[in-house]
Motif scaffolding. Sequence first.
Motif, PDB file in Angstrom:
ATOM      1  N   ARG A   1      -5.604  21.526  39.836  1.00 24.94           N
ATOM      2  CA  ARG A   1      -4.267  22.106  39.668  1.00 24.94           C
ATOM      3  C   ARG A   1      -4.268  23.296  38.723  1.00 24.94           C
ATOM      4  O   ARG A   1      -3.213  23.712  38.250  1.00 24.94           O
ATOM      5  N   GLY A   2      -5.452  23.788  38.404  1.00 25.00           N
ATOM      6  CA  GLY A   2      -5.500  24.938  37.514  1.00 25.00           C
ATOM      7  C   GLY A   2      -6.035  24.549  36.150  1.00 25.00           C
ATOM      8  O   GLY A   2      -6.616  23.482  35.977  1.00 25.00           O
ATOM      9  N   ASN A   3      -5.843  25.426  35.188  1.00 28.12           N
ATOM     10  CA  ASN A   3      -6.370  25.193  33.844  1.00 28.12           C
ATOM     11  C   ASN A   3      -5.526  24.187  33.076  1.00 28.12           C
ATOM     12  O   ASN A   3      -4.329  24.354  32.951  1.00 28.12           O
ATOM     13  N   LEU A   4      -6.188  23.150  32.567  1.00 28.55           N
ATOM     14  CA  LEU A   4      -5.491  22.170  31.753  1.00 28.55           C
ATOM     15  C   LEU A   4      -5.830  22.495  30.301  1.00 28.55           C
ATOM     16  O   LEU A   4      -6.978  22.386  29.880  1.00 28.55           O
ATOM     17  N   SER A   5      -4.821  22.892  29.558  1.00 30.56           N
ATOM     18  CA  SER A   5      -5.076  23.366  28.200  1.00 30.56           C
ATOM     19  C   SER A   5      -5.040  22.194  27.225  1.00 30.56           C
ATOM     20  O   SER A   5      -3.995  21.830  26.712  1.00 30.56           O
ATOM     21  N   VAL A   6      -6.199  21.568  26.964  1.00 29.30           N
ATOM     22  CA  VAL A   6      -6.200  20.327  26.184  1.00 29.30           C
ATOM     23  C   VAL A   6      -6.165  20.542  24.681  1.00 29.30           C
ATOM     24  O   VAL A   6      -5.685  19.687  23.945  1.00 29.30           O
ATOM     25  N   LEU A   7      -6.714  21.648  24.204  1.00 29.10           N
ATOM     26  CA  LEU A   7      -6.621  21.943  22.778  1.00 29.10           C
ATOM     27  C   LEU A   7      -6.222  23.404  22.619  1.00 29.10           C
ATOM     28  O   LEU A   7      -6.771  24.275  23.290  1.00 29.10           O
TER      29      LEU A   7
ATOM     30  N   GLY B   1      -2.252  18.587  22.481  1.00 25.39           N
ATOM     31  CA  GLY B   1      -3.315  19.569  22.282  1.00 25.39           C
ATOM     32  C   GLY B   1      -3.120  20.456  21.069  1.00 25.39           C
ATOM     33  O   GLY B   1      -3.887  21.390  20.858  1.00 25.39           O
ATOM     34  N   ALA B   2      -2.092  20.184  20.273  1.00 27.15           N
ATOM     35  CA  ALA B   2      -1.866  20.991  19.078  1.00 27.15           C
ATOM     36  C   ALA B   2      -1.637  20.074  17.884  1.00 27.15           C
ATOM     37  O   ALA B   2      -1.033  19.008  18.024  1.00 27.15           O
ATOM     38  N   ILE B   3      -2.134  20.483  16.735  1.00 28.67           N
ATOM     39  CA  ILE B   3      -1.852  19.702  15.533  1.00 28.67           C
ATOM     40  C   ILE B   3      -0.451  20.061  15.072  1.00 28.67           C
ATOM     41  O   ILE B   3      -0.134  21.241  14.866  1.00 28.67           O
ATOM     42  N   VAL B   4       0.415  19.043  14.971  1.00 28.55           N
ATOM     43  CA  VAL B   4       1.813  19.319  14.655  1.00 28.55           C
ATOM     44  C   VAL B   4       2.121  19.097  13.184  1.00 28.55           C
ATOM     45  O   VAL B   4       3.077  19.646  12.650  1.00 28.55           O
TER      46      VAL B   4
ATOM     47  N   PHE C   1       6.562  19.734  21.260  1.00 25.03           N
ATOM     48  CA  PHE C   1       7.311  18.475  21.309  1.00 25.03           C
ATOM     49  C   PHE C   1       8.782  18.703  21.673  1.00 25.03           C
ATOM     50  O   PHE C   1       9.554  17.755  21.803  1.00 25.03           O
ATOM     51  N   ALA C   2       9.164  19.962  21.850  1.00 23.91           N
ATOM     52  CA  ALA C   2      10.586  20.295  22.013  1.00 23.91           C
ATOM     53  C   ALA C   2      11.279  19.467  23.095  1.00 23.91           C
ATOM     54  O   ALA C   2      12.392  18.979  22.901  1.00 23.91           O
ATOM     55  N   ALA C   3      10.593  19.256  24.231  1.00 21.22           N
ATOM     56  CA  ALA C   3      11.246  18.587  25.352  1.00 21.22           C
ATOM     57  C   ALA C   3      11.663  17.159  25.036  1.00 21.22           C
ATOM     58  O   ALA C   3      12.550  16.607  25.673  1.00 21.22           O
TER      59      ALA C   3
ATOM     60  N   LEU D   1       8.596  12.701  29.254  1.00 23.76           N
ATOM     61  CA  LEU D   1       7.162  12.559  29.417  1.00 23.76           C
ATOM     62  C   LEU D   1       6.440  13.546  28.510  1.00 23.76           C
ATOM     63  O   LEU D   1       7.013  14.551  28.092  1.00 23.76           O
ATOM     64  N   PRO D   2       5.155  13.262  28.225  1.00 24.20           N
ATOM     65  CA  PRO D   2       4.380  14.247  27.471  1.00 24.20           C
ATOM     66  C   PRO D   2       4.329  15.559  28.245  1.00 24.20           C
ATOM     67  O   PRO D   2       4.504  15.569  29.466  1.00 24.20           O
ATOM     68  N   PRO D   3       4.086  16.667  27.561  1.00 27.18           N
ATOM     69  CA  PRO D   3       4.144  17.976  28.241  1.00 27.18           C
ATOM     70  C   PRO D   3       3.038  18.108  29.288  1.00 27.18           C
ATOM     71  O   PRO D   3       1.975  17.508  29.159  1.00 27.18           O
ATOM     72  N   ASP D   4       3.336  18.885  30.320  1.00 27.11           N
ATOM     73  CA  ASP D   4       2.324  19.185  31.325  1.00 27.11           C
ATOM     74  C   ASP D   4       1.446  20.303  30.774  1.00 27.11           C
ATOM     75  O   ASP D   4       1.867  21.440  30.644  1.00 27.11           O
ATOM     76  N   LEU D   5       0.202  19.946  30.456  1.00 26.65           N
ATOM     77  CA  LEU D   5      -0.661  20.918  29.788  1.00 26.65           C
ATOM     78  C   LEU D   5      -1.270  21.922  30.762  1.00 26.65           C
ATOM     79  O   LEU D   5      -2.037  22.783  30.374  1.00 26.65           O
TER      80      LEU D   5
END
Lengths: 316, 705
Positions: free
Chosen positions: B23-29, B236-239, B296-298, B283-287
């Motif tokens: 499905r394309g690039n999954l941005s995990v970090l 994938g991000a330190i919050v 985390f906005a959603a 749901l968790p964001p679609d990365l």
Amino acid sequence: MSLNYLLKRLLATLLTLWLVSLVVFGITQVLPGNAAQMILGEFATPEALEALERRLGLDAPVWLQYARWAGGILVGDWGTSTGTSLPVFGQVVENLGRSMVLAGIALFVVTLLAVPLGVMAAVRRGGVVDASVSVFSYLGVSLPEFVTATLLVVFLARPEIGLFPAGGYAPLSAGLWPFLSHLILPVSALTLILMAHISRQTRSEMVDVLGAEFVRTATLKGLSRRQVLVKHALRNAMLPTVTVIALDVGYLIGGIVVVEEVFAFPGLGRLLLFAIQNRDLPLLQGAAVTMAGVYALANLAADLAYAWLDRRIQYE
Amino acid sequence: MNAPDSIEGLSIDGLSVSYRTARGNLSVLRDVSLAIAPGEVVGLVGESGSGKSTLAYAIVNYLAENARVEGGSIRFAGEPLLGAAPDRLAAIRGKLVGMVYQDPSTALNPALRLGEQVAEVLRRHEGLDARAAAARTAELLAMVRLPDPRFIMRRFPHEVSGGEKQRVLIAMAFACRPRLLVFDEPTTALDATTAASILDLIRALQAETGAAVLYITHDLGIVAQITRRIAVIYGGAIVEAGETARVLRAPRHFYTRMLLASAPNPFSADARLHRRLVSFHGLPPDLHAPPPGCIFAARCPAVRDACREGVRALDGPSAQRSACLRAEEAAGFDLLAAEPVRPAIVAGAQAAGRTEAPLFSAEEVRVEYVRHPLLDQIMRRPASRVSAVAGVSFALAEGETLGLIGESGCGKSTLARALVGLRPFAGRLRLGDLAAEGGGAFPPGWRRAAQIVFQHPDQSLNPRMRVGEIIGRPLRLHQGLAGAALEKAAAGWLDRVRLPGSYARRFPHELSGGEKQRVAIARAFAPGPRLVVADEVTSGLDVSVQAAILNLLAELQETERTAMILISHDLNMVQRFADRIAVMYLGQIVEERRVSGPLAPPLHPYAEALLAAAPVPEPGLAARRVRLDGALPSPANPPPGCRFTTRCPRRLGDVCDTPPPWRALGPGHRALCHIEPAALAAIPPIWDRADSGSGGGPDKEGAPP
């Protein structure tokens, strides 16, 4: 491996052998005609037939005939071939020996080639080795034995090429080259056929094991790639492969009728064919029981080897 | 985390990693920075899919084939690790950086002896010969407190317990005195009491060797215990990152705040939260396409338009940095204002002095596993009998919840199966006016009246049936519904478990773990049962999903007035959701009591050990150390008297080798123990305010009455 497991497998094997003996004996019973008719031919008089049937014990009740026959099998009295007038036991043992030589060498060659190829295919999935092993081994399984074997004869044993004899068998006592030259073509044909089995099996097990967490542990210990592959991965991938190899022993000894026939190799398969063609009932029974026995023992060996290698298998 | 930009320790700077997928690039970090100084223990907290494992394995360059490092650097002692040459990498792995994994049962090679698996590291990195490596292996195994190292060395992994396996892996990780250790959820697969000892060991070895440690976990209770600083990772991000005590006490990011609030914490004082947890919506964001702005906005209850713009980076003083635009408000924000929490139904079964006849009762229930191998039959040896449940009695009122707590092997799941008619048993069961005798057939109607929800919805839902059929089948079978009425009823149940009606046409594999468990819950409640057994229903789920599932169970149970048996190994959760608790050990209930607030003495010695082993996500609370020695005895050959005596820290003496009596410890509170009730009551409290230094546990302070 627990004693219980051993006992269970052993009993299951004995049960299989007993059922096989029933089936083999049953088939010869329902075939038209009996041994007496075979021996005396089409034009025997009823009196002569009756006399011979009495002498051979064919007038006794079926269960008694079975008991006599099965008892004979157990003590090595397998009857006399109606076609060759030789004792069946000796013939079967002699041909079985030759088949075992053929099977042993074929198995050795296959294992030597197929396991490393399977490993290479798994390590470089989608690479050149993987693709060629796939194509080659599918070719091997999809071509019937008689095609493969005939092609080998046509291309390598033609008189004008004359690299190898087109068939027959020479014992080791006749010299190393004659012995080997008679084996090279049948071994090649069998190798082509079995290659697929073992290389595909090794590949798929290896792919699974390479994804296992203990392989990650081994890699992150800093071990060399070779150590990770051979010591950690292959050892575990070989467990199911050993079973497949052991089962192939059964196939090689019993199931290679066609290959033996094409190369006129005097093995057990050819003996069986000879017995069928000549309606040689005692020989047919003996050869069939032997083949089934080899299959059952190969299965037993596969189970035991697996249980011995994988120590987690204790029950069932 | 702008820890000392030390040349010594680990520093990760601006790391971005993506996976190439169909499905394309999954941005995990994305732009992750983290530093660990020598001797420092840093916790990385996140749920599944947060990227925490990718981060851990990126350190040792062990990424999936489809992973690509988009940018950033990882350096250890100044040396760049990303893109190190294969030879150098092999020299770093196991030597400079040691790793311990989540599941010790799969992390060890099943075909090699344990000794060899440790020794090969020593031969590889320390240049020891076989003899020296074996001798050193024995020392290492002794160091991780394994009794009889030479014996363990000759064993295969399947021959030792999970805790012992993890000790071997820890010995392996420490073998070459690494300067950095990565622990990837090392106690998650272990029982609570085992996990507590493993944590002790990790702490002790870390202090001894002074190694830098990255400790990855989803458990806020554990980080509270063993780390000084933590980083919280989401999508994938330190919050948020900073000192552990500060972050836990006053989180400055709404994700951290909600994570804390959704973890069952028996010390949480908010009375509105009786049998409810703050749960995450959405749901968790679609990365594949991370949203701009805050990740985390959603799902954030305090989101504003400004949160969805630009790039949010960590900000603030190094003691506590946050990527939240409203960092100041996070700690004090009223999460319940946004939560549709109804007034707690505290009355009900929990009200003391309840006298009416129980709805469900189990009397002297026994379950045996019998094995009679062929060889033993031939030799006329008796069959081997393992008594998994050895005489268990309890009762439950309508609408009441019994928390059944115990570690693996205690027989809790076997008991559950017997109660719903899935296992033959001996003894008597009664449910309403239905009665079942052991050995006999269950009365018709029992299977409708007693339902179960299993631990793994992946395995308990038929993969070839659509969700609508799964829920519809009990309705058809037990209520005779068909056609449109059946569909309508099934849709109604989907709605009650908060799943869209369109899910009826889906197959289980098209659902997430939490959604599958909702389907399993709907299936259990659909036939109108009077008793529901929930067997570890949230064990495989993330904290944020677990909260919603538990809320749902509690809600359904309250409206349906169903009696519920909540089986779990999580003492924190049971303390929050059960009216009563029964503690099981080796096939027996050893303590039974009502719950109101955090458990406090009097306690059965086993319950005491369990409680001390349960990490609580409450900063400043320290547990008194109670550890169990030895292994769980085989249920095939249990100790003749008290079953706990072989491991009991409070063993009295020979009297413990005789069957113990039931001791009454208070109203509805009893324990199976030789120790006098007065002595059990005198057990000091488990929890203590480590910072205030005063005695008196929170059981006297913050607990609801």
